[in-house]
Motif scaffolding. Structure first.
Motif, PDB file in Angstrom:
ATOM      1  N   UNK A   1       0.763  -1.375   0.181  1.00 24.20           N
ATOM      2  CA  UNK A   1      -0.340  -0.258   0.070  1.00 24.20           C
ATOM      3  C   UNK A   1       1.088   1.287   0.481  1.00 24.20           C
ATOM      4  N   UNK A   2       0.778   2.212  -1.399  1.00 25.77           N
ATOM      5  CA  UNK A   2       1.421   3.912  -1.691  1.00 25.77           C
ATOM      6  C   UNK A   2      -0.091   4.586  -1.296  1.00 25.77           C
TER       7      UNK A   2
ATOM      8  N   UNK B   1       1.443  -5.023 -16.707  1.00 24.83           N
ATOM      9  CA  UNK B   1       0.179  -5.517 -17.388  1.00 24.83           C
ATOM     10  C   UNK B   1      -0.801  -6.348 -16.271  1.00 24.83           C
ATOM     11  N   UNK B   2      -0.799  -6.891 -15.147  1.00 27.08           N
ATOM     12  CA  UNK B   2      -1.400  -7.818 -14.993  1.00 27.08           C
ATOM     13  C   UNK B   2      -2.714  -6.920 -13.777  1.00 27.08           C
ATOM     14  N   UNK B   3      -3.695  -7.814 -13.811  1.00 27.78           N
ATOM     15  CA  UNK B   3      -4.900  -7.323 -13.418  1.00 27.78           C
ATOM     16  C   UNK B   3      -4.850  -6.309 -11.972  1.00 27.78           C
ATOM     17  N   UNK B   4      -4.001  -6.851 -11.195  1.00 28.33           N
ATOM     18  CA  UNK B   4      -3.213  -6.780 -10.282  1.00 28.33           C
ATOM     19  C   UNK B   4      -1.630  -6.397 -10.702  1.00 28.33           C
ATOM     20  N   UNK B   5      -1.076  -5.326 -10.612  1.00 32.09           N
ATOM     21  CA  UNK B   5       0.401  -5.525 -10.910  1.00 32.09           C
ATOM     22  C   UNK B   5       0.827  -5.499  -9.789  1.00 32.09           C
ATOM     23  N   UNK B   6       2.655  -6.761 -10.166  1.00 31.56           N
ATOM     24  CA  UNK B   6       3.001  -7.263  -9.192  1.00 31.56           C
ATOM     25  C   UNK B   6       4.549  -7.184  -9.439  1.00 31.56           C
ATOM     26  N   UNK B   7       5.234  -7.331  -8.614  1.00 32.59           N
ATOM     27  CA  UNK B   7       6.696  -7.151  -8.403  1.00 32.59           C
ATOM     28  C   UNK B   7       7.060  -8.529  -8.167  1.00 32.59           C
ATOM     29  N   UNK B   8       8.157  -9.590  -8.847  1.00 30.74           N
ATOM     30  CA  UNK B   8       8.095 -10.794  -8.179  1.00 30.74           C
ATOM     31  C   UNK B   8      10.015 -10.927  -7.851  1.00 30.74           C
ATOM     32  N   UNK B   9       9.976 -11.651  -7.356  1.00 28.69           N
ATOM     33  CA  UNK B   9      11.544 -11.739  -7.119  1.00 28.69           C
ATOM     34  C   UNK B   9      12.159 -12.772  -5.998  1.00 28.69           C
ATOM     35  N   UNK B  10      13.075 -13.220  -5.780  1.00 30.28           N
ATOM     36  CA  UNK B  10      13.609 -13.961  -4.570  1.00 30.28           C
ATOM     37  C   UNK B  10      14.410 -13.708  -3.661  1.00 30.28           C
ATOM     38  N   UNK B  11      14.675 -14.056  -2.758  1.00 26.87           N
ATOM     39  CA  UNK B  11      15.232 -13.605  -1.359  1.00 26.87           C
ATOM     40  C   UNK B  11      16.405 -14.441  -1.192  1.00 26.87           C
ATOM     41  N   UNK B  12      17.630 -14.418  -1.581  1.00 29.97           N
ATOM     42  CA  UNK B  12      18.630 -15.680  -1.269  1.00 29.97           C
ATOM     43  C   UNK B  12      19.028 -16.022  -0.201  1.00 29.97           C
TER      44      UNK B  12
ATOM     45  N   UNK C   1       2.305  -7.794  -4.727  1.00 29.62           N
ATOM     46  CA  UNK C   1       1.015  -6.829  -5.439  1.00 29.62           C
ATOM     47  C   UNK C   1       0.788  -5.891  -4.717  1.00 29.62           C
ATOM     48  N   UNK C   2       0.391  -5.077  -5.362  1.00 32.25           N
ATOM     49  CA  UNK C   2       0.239  -3.342  -5.569  1.00 32.25           C
ATOM     50  C   UNK C   2      -1.683  -3.424  -4.909  1.00 32.25           C
ATOM     51  N   UNK C   3      -2.814  -2.603  -3.925  1.00 33.93           N
ATOM     52  CA  UNK C   3      -3.457  -2.126  -3.691  1.00 33.93           C
ATOM     53  C   UNK C   3      -3.989  -3.102  -3.644  1.00 33.93           C
ATOM     54  N   UNK C   4      -4.065  -4.749  -3.234  1.00 33.51           N
ATOM     55  CA  UNK C   4      -4.066  -5.425  -3.229  1.00 33.51           C
ATOM     56  C   UNK C   4      -5.084  -5.962  -1.735  1.00 33.51           C
TER      57      UNK C   4
ATOM     58  N   UNK D   1     -12.659  -1.793   2.891  1.00 36.46           N
ATOM     59  CA  UNK D   1     -11.565  -2.073   1.588  1.00 36.46           C
ATOM     60  C   UNK D   1     -12.294  -1.543   0.268  1.00 36.46           C
ATOM     61  N   UNK D   2     -11.610  -0.893   0.068  1.00 42.43           N
ATOM     62  CA  UNK D   2     -11.983  -0.262  -1.652  1.00 42.43           C
ATOM     63  C   UNK D   2     -13.729   0.159  -1.776  1.00 42.43           C
ATOM     64  N   UNK D   3     -14.142   0.365  -0.331  1.00 43.27           N
ATOM     65  CA  UNK D   3     -15.988   0.719  -0.626  1.00 43.27           C
ATOM     66  C   UNK D   3     -16.667  -0.933  -0.353  1.00 43.27           C
ATOM     67  N   UNK D   4     -15.811  -1.918   0.509  1.00 45.95           N
ATOM     68  CA  UNK D   4     -16.720  -2.535   0.212  1.00 45.95           C
ATOM     69  C   UNK D   4     -17.160  -3.137   1.794  1.00 45.95           C
ATOM     70  N   UNK D   5     -17.626  -4.159   2.170  1.00 43.90           N
ATOM     71  CA  UNK D   5     -18.083  -4.175   3.343  1.00 43.90           C
ATOM     72  C   UNK D   5     -16.655  -5.372   4.143  1.00 43.90           C
TER      73      UNK D   5
END
Length: 601
Positions: free
Chosen positions: A149-150, A199-210, A227-230, A319-323
């Motif tokens: 969340x930003x 370009x995904x429905x929910x924008x994603x940044x993937x990676x691996x912590x070694x 995942x952003x704003x999810x 969240x997002x105007x939902x109950x």
């Protein structure tokens, strides 16, 4: 007569595809068996008449069976052996020491991610969700899902929803933020193979912590998805976690069904089946319908517990105007306004598993009713999802993105016809197999192992090693193939590019054999020159021979380049002719369509 038989058989086949045995229900012979009377009124009424199905006691008896309910009360019945084997399997998988180390790894990962992202976005907030939050992860599958969340992104989304900015502008700004975060993570030595999916429905940044020290991996690595704003996914996972806390049998049943779906390749929305989250919703809905679990979103139950949502004070309540508020397991068990059905108090795991498959195979009216853990009973009609519900597939209402919200979400919308058929086939097969095993007089060791293998494949017991190279989406600097990086000293025989010297594919300019030959001539010439003249100027026959050979080589190279140039010109002309032909064909098609429209007018 032959034509009539063909018509009749086709009609019987059509009715039985809608529902097995439907022809016998709606057709009967009259007038001395010479005529058929066709009456679908009673059948149609039965589709929408679910008064009996709202009775939890009736549904429990129909799903589980009275004989198996009684068998659970007998101490020496065969079902207890199957129950012990299943629980033993989960105890082996649930190593408490490993679980604690995993939780520490996840917390450390969250701290490192927050520290890296906060350099560019100081107000960032990270929340873990998915199986790591709900505690419903299978052995070996411990990828961490993190909701980011930003405030800057939240304001951007609000402007887009309000129509202040266009879709293209929203996408550009979102992409800019994503790649800034990607750059922040790439500068850290702990994170590798970081890439963004904008370009995904929910924008994603993937990676691996070694350096995560994951106890389930030999190299200690831990994969993550940002995942952003999810935040809606966070409350979804939290609600499933609350249901799993009511009874240990609930959690074991959830993990068993999740493992069963994955081992049979019917747990992927991308492949036209249901996601793992949807399968867990089906488990909770089944347990609610038989009175095993309460409905934590029930308004009456909230009123009995004097629970009042506070969207302004608690951001997780809206969240997002939902109950997105619900009761917790602690509140319900402390005040004891809800009681579990007496029929389910002694039911063990194998019987619950049989009831799950029999419920969705023979009891749940999936043609007309949608599964909804928000309601916890079979009262929501499929037609509530206007435009998305289908007669042939299962409909599952999301617990918060309900049919009456501004963003209705049917979890079954990803089902394809083939996926639906596979699910129904497995429901039917498991109902028969489990019913046969649980009704045997004696249980051999082979039968017990067969029962466990129905839900766990042999590979499930072994931790799955993460292939750290498989998630890399960039291109190799050597062979230009996607999926891996280049290494120093790597074999360059797989290079697919074109040499800038000889224009041939398969090698780079530095490895060009023509240049190696030319360098060899130059080297021989210099060596002979120094040998014969003591390192000073002058020439001899060997030197003149080397110069002549070098000139011949240059002439051969120029001839080859000329031939390549001619071939390219011919190829370019051919492509130009093909493009002209395609353009001419398109014009002819447009002309024919225009002429056809004029004729229709």
């Amino acid at each position: 007569k032959g034509a009539w038989n063909d018509t009749r058989l086709g009609f019987v086949r059509m009715l039985n595809e809608v529902e097995p045995g439907l022809f016998q229900k709606v057709m009967k012979r009259v007038n001395g068996d010479k005529e058929y009377e066709f009456n679908v009124k009673d059948w149609v009424v039965s589709l929408f008449n679910h008064d009996q199905l709202t009775s939890k006691e009736y549904v429990a008896k129909q799903s589980i069976g009275e004989d198996l309910l009684e068998a659970c009360k007998a101490p020496n019945h065969i079902v207890h052996k199957f129950n012990d084997a299943l629980l033993q399997r989960f105890q082996n998988d649930g190593d408490q020491k490993k679980q604690r180390k995993l939780q520490e790894s996840i917390q450390n990962l969250q701290v490192k991610l927050s520290k890296a992202i906060s350099r560019n976005f100081p107000d960032v907030r990270l929340t873990v969700y998915g199986s790591c939050l709900s505690g419903l992860a299978l052995e070996g599958s411990h990828d961490v899902d993190v909701s980011v969340y930003i405030p800057q992104l939240d304001h951007l989304k609000q402007d887009f929803d309000a129509g202040v900015i266009s879709a293209s502008e929203y996408e550009q700004k979102m992409k800019r933020v994503l790649f800034r975060i990607k750059g922040s993570l790439q500068r850290s030595e702990s994170f590798v193979e970081v890439f963004a999916i904008a370009h995904a429905r929910v924008p994603v940044v993937k990676g691996i912590d070694i350096r995560a020290k994951n106890p389930y991996e030999e190299n200690g690595s831990l994969a993550f998805d940002l995942c952003f704003l999810n935040d809606i996914a966070v409350v979804n996972s939290s609600l499933l976690r609350e249901y799993s806390l009511f009874d240990n049998r609930v959690k074991v049943l959830m993990l068993s069904i999740k493992s069963f779906a994955k081992s049979n390749n019917i747990a992927s929305a991308a492949d036209g089946t249901l996601s793992s989250y949807s399968w867990l919703n089906l488990v909770v809905f089944y347990l609610q319908c038989i009175g095993f679990l309460p409905t934590l979103q029930c308004p009456k139950l909230m009123e009995d517990h004097e629970f009042k949502p506070d969207p302004s004070g608690n951001r997780w309540h809206s969240i997002n105007g939902l109950e997105t508020f619900y009761l917790t397991e602690k509140i319900v068990t402390q005040k004891k306004f809800w009681e579990q059905s007496p029929l389910c108090s002694n039911v063990n795991m194998p019987v619950l598993l049989y009831g799950f498959f029999n419920f969705y195979c023979n009891v749940f009216p999936q043609q007309t009713v949608a599964a909804s853990i928000r309601l916890g009973e079979m009262s929501l009609q499929k037609t509530s999802f206007k435009g998305s519900s289908k007669l042939w597939r299962m409909c599952i209402e999301d617990c918060f993105e309900t049919y009456y919200s501004h963003c209705p979400h049917d979890l079954g919308c990803h089902l394809k016809e083939r996926g639906q058929e596979q699910m129904l086939d497995h429901f039917d097969q498991m109902t028969n197999d489990l019913g046969y095993l649980l009704r045997q007089e004696n249980a051999t060791e082979e039968m017990v192992n067969t029962f466990v293998r129905l839900f766990f494949s042999d590979t499930d017991s072994k931790p799955k090693t993460q292939q750290t190279k498989s998630t890399f989406k960039g291109k190799c600097d050597n062979c230009h193939q996607v999926g891996h990086k280049s290494k120093k000293g790597q074999d360059k025989s797989n290079f697919r590019g074109r040499c800038n010297n000889c224009q041939q594919t398969g090698h780079k300019k530095v490895d060009c054999p023509l240049l190696e030959n030319m360098n060899g001539h130059d080297k021989n010439r210099a060596t002979n020159h120094q040998k014969n003249n003591g390192g000073h100027g002058g020439g001899d026959k060997n030197t003149r021979g080397a110069v002549h050979a070098n000139k011949k080589f240059i002439q051969q190279q120029e001839e080859r380049l000329r031939q390549i140039s001619v071939a390219k010109q011919k190829e370019s002309k051919h492509d130009h002719d093909v493009e002209e032909g395609e353009e001419k064909t398109q014009k002819q098609k447009k002309s024919r369509r225009r002429h056809r429209k004029i004729q229709q007018t």
